[in-house]
Design a protein around this motif. Sequence first.
Motif, PDB file in Angstrom:
ATOM      1  N   ILE A 133      16.674  -4.689 -18.233  1.00 24.03           N
ATOM      2  CA  ILE A 133      16.650  -3.277 -18.611  1.00 24.03           C
ATOM      3  C   ILE A 133      15.810  -2.431 -17.651  1.00 24.03           C
ATOM      4  N   ILE A 134      14.565  -2.808 -17.446  1.00 26.16           N
ATOM      5  CA  ILE A 134      13.628  -1.971 -16.688  1.00 26.16           C
ATOM      6  C   ILE A 134      13.632  -2.299 -15.202  1.00 26.16           C
ATOM      7  N   GLU A 135      13.516  -3.576 -14.881  1.00 26.15           N
ATOM      8  CA  GLU A 135      13.368  -3.998 -13.481  1.00 26.15           C
ATOM      9  C   GLU A 135      14.515  -3.556 -12.577  1.00 26.15           C
ATOM     10  N   PRO A 136      15.774  -3.642 -13.013  1.00 24.46           N
ATOM     11  CA  PRO A 136      16.850  -3.220 -12.116  1.00 24.46           C
ATOM     12  C   PRO A 136      16.723  -1.764 -11.667  1.00 24.46           C
ATOM     13  N   GLN A 145       0.830  -1.208   0.000  1.00 25.52           N
ATOM     14  CA  GLN A 145       0.000   0.000   0.000  1.00 25.52           C
ATOM     15  C   GLN A 145       0.864   1.257   0.000  1.00 25.52           C
ATOM     16  N   ILE A 146       1.682   1.346  -1.041  1.00 27.32           N
ATOM     17  CA  ILE A 146       2.418   2.562  -1.353  1.00 27.32           C
ATOM     18  C   ILE A 146       2.079   2.896  -2.791  1.00 27.32           C
ATOM     19  N   GLU A 147       2.363   4.123  -3.214  1.00 28.03           N
ATOM     20  CA  GLU A 147       2.014   4.511  -4.580  1.00 28.03           C
ATOM     21  C   GLU A 147       3.261   4.767  -5.399  1.00 28.03           C
ATOM     22  N   VAL A 148       3.274   4.231  -6.604  1.00 29.86           N
ATOM     23  CA  VAL A 148       4.301   4.533  -7.592  1.00 29.86           C
ATOM     24  C   VAL A 148       3.574   5.060  -8.824  1.00 29.86           C
ATOM     25  N   ARG A 149       3.705   6.343  -9.096  1.00 28.88           N
ATOM     26  CA  ARG A 149       3.034   6.944 -10.245  1.00 28.88           C
ATOM     27  C   ARG A 149       3.704   6.480 -11.533  1.00 28.88           C
ATOM     28  N   THR A 150       2.867   6.104 -12.517  1.00 27.70           N
ATOM     29  CA  THR A 150       3.397   5.612 -13.782  1.00 27.70           C
ATOM     30  C   THR A 150       4.316   6.634 -14.431  1.00 27.70           C
ATOM     31  N   ALA A 151       3.916   7.894 -14.398  1.00 31.93           N
ATOM     32  CA  ALA A 151       4.733   8.939 -15.019  1.00 31.93           C
ATOM     33  C   ALA A 151       6.107   9.020 -14.349  1.00 31.93           C
ATOM     34  N   ASP A 152       6.132   8.894 -13.022  1.00 32.32           N
ATOM     35  CA  ASP A 152       7.409   8.936 -12.299  1.00 32.32           C
ATOM     36  C   ASP A 152       8.257   7.714 -12.621  1.00 32.32           C
ATOM     37  N   ALA A 153       7.604   6.536 -12.691  1.00 31.11           N
ATOM     38  CA  ALA A 153       8.335   5.304 -12.973  1.00 31.11           C
ATOM     39  C   ALA A 153       8.926   5.312 -14.376  1.00 31.11           C
ATOM     40  N   ARG A 154       8.295   6.025 -15.304  1.00 25.92           N
ATOM     41  CA  ARG A 154       8.851   6.156 -16.647  1.00 25.92           C
ATOM     42  C   ARG A 154      10.025   7.145 -16.660  1.00 25.92           C
ATOM     43  N   GLN A 155       9.907   8.172 -15.830  1.00 27.90           N
ATOM     44  CA  GLN A 155      10.902   9.230 -15.834  1.00 27.90           C
ATOM     45  C   GLN A 155      12.295   8.729 -15.440  1.00 27.90           C
ATOM     46  N   ILE A 156      12.346   7.727 -14.548  1.00 26.35           N
ATOM     47  CA  ILE A 156      13.640   7.268 -14.046  1.00 26.35           C
ATOM     48  C   ILE A 156      14.329   6.273 -14.976  1.00 26.35           C
ATOM     49  N   LYS A 166      17.476   6.329 -20.977  1.00 26.08           N
ATOM     50  CA  LYS A 166      17.034   6.685 -22.329  1.00 26.08           C
ATOM     51  C   LYS A 166      17.763   5.875 -23.391  1.00 26.08           C
ATOM     52  N   GLU A 167      18.904   5.278 -23.026  1.00 30.46           N
ATOM     53  CA  GLU A 167      19.654   4.465 -23.968  1.00 30.46           C
ATOM     54  C   GLU A 167      19.954   3.114 -23.332  1.00 30.46           C
ATOM     55  N   VAL A 168      20.055   2.083 -24.170  1.00 30.12           N
ATOM     56  CA  VAL A 168      20.275   0.713 -23.704  1.00 30.12           C
ATOM     57  C   VAL A 168      21.479   0.143 -24.428  1.00 30.12           C
ATOM     58  N   GLN A 169      22.339  -0.564 -23.695  1.00 30.09           N
ATOM     59  CA  GLN A 169      23.479  -1.220 -24.337  1.00 30.09           C
ATOM     60  C   GLN A 169      22.995  -2.350 -25.239  1.00 30.09           C
ATOM     61  N   LEU A 170      23.685  -2.532 -26.337  1.00 28.10           N
ATOM     62  CA  LEU A 170      23.287  -3.548 -27.312  1.00 28.10           C
ATOM     63  C   LEU A 170      23.244  -4.935 -26.686  1.00 28.10           C
TER      64      LEU A 170
END
Length: 313
Positions: free
Chosen positions: A227-230, A176-187, A190-194
């Motif tokens: 990529i995302i989860e870490p 019961q905590i909140e993680v805003r989708t917009a905030d979770a996208r912001q962090i 922007k680039e990913v290693q091949l």
Amino acid sequence: MSKSVQVHAPATVANLVCGFDVLGMALHRPDDVMTLTLKEEPGITIEHTDIYQLPTEPEKNVAGAALLAMLEELDHPPGFHLVTDKRIKPGSGLGSSAASSAGAVVAANELLGKPFSNEDLVRFAMNGEKVASGVKHADNIAPAIYGGITLIRSIFPLDIVQLSGPPLFVTVVHPQIEVRTADARQILRKEVQLKSAIKQWGNIAGLVAGLLKQDYALIGRSLEDVIIEPVRSILIPGFDDVKSQSREAGALGGGISGSGPSIFMLSEKESTANAVEQLMQDVYTKLGIDFKTYVTSISYEGVRVSPVTVHQP
């Protein structure tokens, strides 16, 4: 033609660990209950019977934005009155905004005699997701409308692939905590290693193949996100404990549901899913964080239209 209809709009799990913005599945529970009524006068009015105090202005409400997009494509648009009982908490990571958006357009399509296809409904409902997160994405919307597990091959143009799979039990914990989708996208980076992208592609392909082949071991091996989860997992207390202990208890695997904070785990057997629920409860009890848990399964129906017609008071 009925003047009112009630729908149950399902919670959804987006991403399915490795499939950021392209994979999602619908759950049997929890769900939102929505009643939509045709009005003679034009315009959309919105009423809430829950505790969340969401906006009632159509353009600021996810369901209202989805309905407005639908009305733009009608030659003689009617009016609607929407009553929503939200049972999927906003900010839970369980597709709360998608349930509202999808439920509204499915209900409207039913009242209008089903002039629109499921793909049309996804397109309309994505406008609700843009209100919620600033981005049009369909990984929650598509499974909510189509049911089951869906692959979003493309957004523009929209290309949705329904996937079959073996019987799976889903255990969810919602701290019961909140993680805003917009905030979770912001962090997010922007680039990913091949090399990371290659590993992720392999996991996505492996997960899809595992579902289609009904290969539980392959599904389990593929439930990995490099990529995302870490990045996002640092926002969720207890995440690492829940994930490691769930695998030890026999779960196939799992991870963050959508942008979190909910965590989901997939199991081959219901007994395993129940054991995973208990350990999830133990983790958050020790942390002193309130939580809700669900043991459920995949809903292959999606938004469900109630057989009972609800009349406007």
